[in-house]
Write an enzyme that holds these catalytic residues in place. Structure first.
Site, mmCIF file in Angstrom:
data_model
loop_
_atom_site.group_PDB
_atom_site.id
_atom_site.type_symbol
_atom_site.label_atom_id
_atom_site.label_comp_id
_atom_site.label_asym_id
_atom_site.label_seq_id
_atom_site.Cartn_x
_atom_site.Cartn_y
_atom_site.Cartn_z
ATOM 1 N N CYS A 1 51.817 31.162 27.130
ATOM 2 C CA CYS A 1 50.516 31.397 27.792
ATOM 3 C C CYS A 1 49.461 31.201 26.708
ATOM 4 C CB CYS A 1 50.452 32.815 28.352
ATOM 5 S SG CYS A 1 51.918 33.306 29.270
ATOM 6 N N PRO B 1 43.045 30.097 25.174
ATOM 7 C CA PRO B 1 42.453 28.897 24.581
ATOM 8 C C PRO B 1 43.069 28.449 23.258
ATOM 9 C CG PRO B 1 41.063 30.793 24.171
ATOM 10 C CD PRO B 1 42.186 31.289 25.030
ATOM 11 N N LYS C 1 46.413 32.249 19.495
ATOM 12 C CA LYS C 1 47.729 32.517 18.903
ATOM 13 C C LYS C 1 48.393 31.205 18.480
ATOM 14 C CE LYS C 1 47.815 36.967 20.702
ATOM 15 N NZ LYS C 1 46.618 36.801 21.566
ATOM 16 N N GLU D 1 50.058 25.902 28.646
ATOM 17 C CA GLU D 1 49.122 26.639 29.490
ATOM 18 C C GLU D 1 49.243 26.120 30.910
ATOM 19 O OE1 GLU D 1 46.970 29.276 29.419
ATOM 20 O OE2 GLU D 1 46.474 28.717 31.480
ATOM 21 N N CYS E 1 46.461 42.351 26.503
ATOM 22 C CA CYS E 1 45.238 42.998 26.016
ATOM 23 C C CYS E 1 44.876 44.095 27.010
ATOM 24 C CB CYS E 1 44.120 41.980 25.811
ATOM 25 S SG CYS E 1 43.735 41.025 27.261
HETATM 26 N N1 SAM Z 1 47.373 33.369 23.967
HETATM 27 C C1 SAM Z 1 45.996 33.033 24.259
HETATM 28 C C2 SAM Z 1 45.195 33.094 22.987
HETATM 29 O O1 SAM Z 1 45.589 33.826 22.068
HETATM 30 O O2 SAM Z 1 44.188 32.374 22.882
HETATM 31 C C3 SAM Z 1 45.430 33.919 25.345
HETATM 32 C C4 SAM Z 1 46.281 33.921 26.583
HETATM 33 S S1 SAM Z 1 45.638 34.813 27.930
HETATM 34 C C5 SAM Z 1 45.875 36.446 27.457
HETATM 35 C C6 SAM Z 1 46.860 34.550 29.148
HETATM 36 C C7 SAM Z 1 46.996 33.134 29.623
HETATM 37 O O3 SAM Z 1 48.029 33.107 30.619
HETATM 38 C C8 SAM Z 1 45.753 32.553 30.276
HETATM 39 O O4 SAM Z 1 45.381 31.372 29.627
HETATM 40 C C9 SAM Z 1 46.177 32.280 31.709
HETATM 41 O O5 SAM Z 1 45.609 31.119 32.239
HETATM 42 C C10 SAM Z 1 47.676 32.145 31.604
HETATM 43 N N2 SAM Z 1 48.376 32.420 32.871
HETATM 44 C C11 SAM Z 1 47.856 32.849 34.050
HETATM 45 N N3 SAM Z 1 48.811 32.937 34.992
HETATM 46 C C12 SAM Z 1 49.961 32.558 34.419
HETATM 47 C C13 SAM Z 1 51.301 32.416 34.885
HETATM 48 N N4 SAM Z 1 51.635 32.720 36.134
HETATM 49 N N5 SAM Z 1 52.216 31.972 34.020
HETATM 50 C C14 SAM Z 1 51.899 31.685 32.739
HETATM 51 N N6 SAM Z 1 50.652 31.810 32.257
HETATM 52 C C15 SAM Z 1 49.687 32.231 33.058
#
Ligand code: SAM
Length: 455
Positions: free
Chosen positions: A113, A116, A119, A137, A234
């Protein structure tokens, strides 16, 4: 900040009985600002920000600092050259976790996931270049931002994909480490993102927890036996945190891994699983939760044979392009449509396997587009850490010229020494200009250009 939901307040008072007032008070303060430097584009912090703006280093992450105030990052060319990434400090704890779980040998890591890219940029720099990172993503528009940030960070042992976790089912046992920074109710971002307060409600907490369980069920088979899964959110909600890790242990026989040493202010979770909370009244950062488990059994990865007719015959790199690559022997060229790029040779079979099963948005480094047998150099080459700058004609710029270039406007024309000029700022590439004699063609990508007024 918007009014907090009453139910959220009630839950937090139960979770932090002694500390809830300090916690709520912290939510009323300005969020701290922190940045992480790119070790592959080394510019000392003292050249990036004035002394009076530089705060303390982030204890758990190398080359990361708090800033005492928030600059207008968009108007700093160094942000656009990928010299640093703006990332809240708690989530940089992943750096410390990787220090403990990374084996000495090269690994394959999946950041599931990833948008942007906070990580993923951290992991890309944490791994040796013999390793491979797949940054995925699921949401298309967010995957585009991830791709842009990974290109600017400039590492080429990375593949960016745009897939649902379930699409990875062909890759059983393929990854040594999987990072699931799960979509969550975002309680830890209330201070930074008031929108998260509006979306918060009891039924959404349940939906988030179910989605997290689904994501983990889909991706668990892709972890190699003995491999590590790093889970994070988070949010503070135990149903999305402790309960999820405990379920991994109960349902999949995962082994909980203790992270040690810890740093002052990090609070171990109340669980049979080792896990860690970051609260804003204890640590300058946003709310964050993380825990690591190890897979004890399961299917080993079987690469299978990439079928002959799908196996790519690598194109030959034109000599003018080869000269731009610092260590060409380390890479395998590829041609896709009229784009020529390179991927790390040692991962080329695995990347072909990814191509056969996933939607790849970006791989390795895209070098040039071939138009009428002529090479048009691509922005990703200018931003790449593997670019051989010794073979480039450099056009070093001051801040105003760099910003004008980043707005995709005309910049002053130097005497012609070469056709392609690498526009740099503080020694780092920003993009290309083509010298046409009396003017320069600015090849900065339209979709990345700065739209803000420059002062
Ligand atoms: N890891 C990222 C960073 O450090 O920049 C932030 C990730 S954010 C907390 C969670 C991400 O999971 C989002 O970009 C979102 O679009 C994605 N997401 C949403 N639904 C999801 C799904 N069903 N399966 C996997 N990823 C998903």
């Amino acid at each position: 900040m918007n009014t907090l939901p009453a139910l959220f307040e009630e839950r937090m008072r139960k979770l932090l009985p002694e500390e809830s007032e300090a916690f709520f008070a912290a939510l009323q303060t300005e969020p701290p600002v922190s940045i992480r430097l790119n070790p592959g584009k080394p510019v000392p912090i003292s050249r990036l920000f004035p002394d009076e703006q530089i705060g303390l280093p982030v204890s758990w992450c190398e080359s990361a600092y708090y800033l005492k105030s928030r600059p207008v990052f968009t108007l700093d060319p160094c942000l656009h050259s990928g010299t640093y990434y703006v990332q809240e400090a708690s989530s940089m704890f992943l750096y410390h976790i990787f220090g403990q779980i990374l084996p000495a040998h090269p690994v394959r890591v999946l950041d599931l996931c990833a948008a942007p890219g906070g990580k993923s940029t951290l992991i890309a720099s944490r791994l040796s270049s013999g390793s491979l990172l797949v940054a995925n993503e699921v949401i298309r528009s967010r995957a585009g931002i991830l791709k842009e940030n990974m290109i600017k960070w400039g590492t080429s042992h990375v593949v960016v994909t745009n897939n649902d976790p379930a699409d990875f089912h062909h890759l059983k046992g393929a990854f040594d480490i999987i990072v699931v920074d799960a979509p969550c109710s975002g309680e830890g971002m209330f201070r930074k993102d008031p929108g998260a307060i509006q979306e918060w409600n009891e039924s959404n907490l349940q939906l988030c927890s179910e989605r997290q369980q689904r994501i983990l069920a889909d991706i668990w088979p892709c972890l190699k036996p003995g491999g590590f899964l790093v889970y994070s959110t988070c949010t503070y909600n135990p149903g999305e945190n402790e309960a999820i890790l405990e379920r991994l242990i109960r349902k999949y026989g995962a082994r909980s891994i203790e992270i040690a040493p810890l740093f002052p202010g990090i609070v171990p979770g109340n669980s049979t699983a080792h896990c860690y909370h970051f609260y804003p009244h204890r640590i300058p950062g946003e709310g964050f939760f993380t825990g690591v488990v190890q897979k004890t059994e399961g299917e080993e990865f079987r690469a299978g044979k990439v079928r002959k007719n799908t196996k790519h015959t690598p194109p030959l790199l034109p000599g003018d392009i080869r000269a731009y690559i610092r260590t060409p022997e380390y890479y395998r060229p590829y041609a896709k449509d009229n784009i020529i790029g390179v991927i790390p040779e040692q991962h080329s079979e695995f990347i072909q396997l990814l191509e056969a099963n996933l939607h790849i948005l970006y791989q390795g480094c895209e070098i040039a587009e071939i138009i009428n047998r002529k090479s048009k150099l691509l922005p990703s080459l200018a931003l790449w850490q593997g670019l051989n700058k010794a073979n480039c004609a450099l056009l070093d710029t001051d801040r105003m010229t760099a910003l004008t270039f980043l707005k995709k406007e005309d910049i002053p024309v130097p005497p012609k020494t070469a056709e392609w000029l690498l526009v740099t700022y503080r020694g780092q590439g920003l993009g290309w200009c083509k010298h046409l004699g009396n003017r320069l063609n600015n090849y900065y990508p339209k979709e990345w250009r700065i739209r803000m007024t420059i002062e």
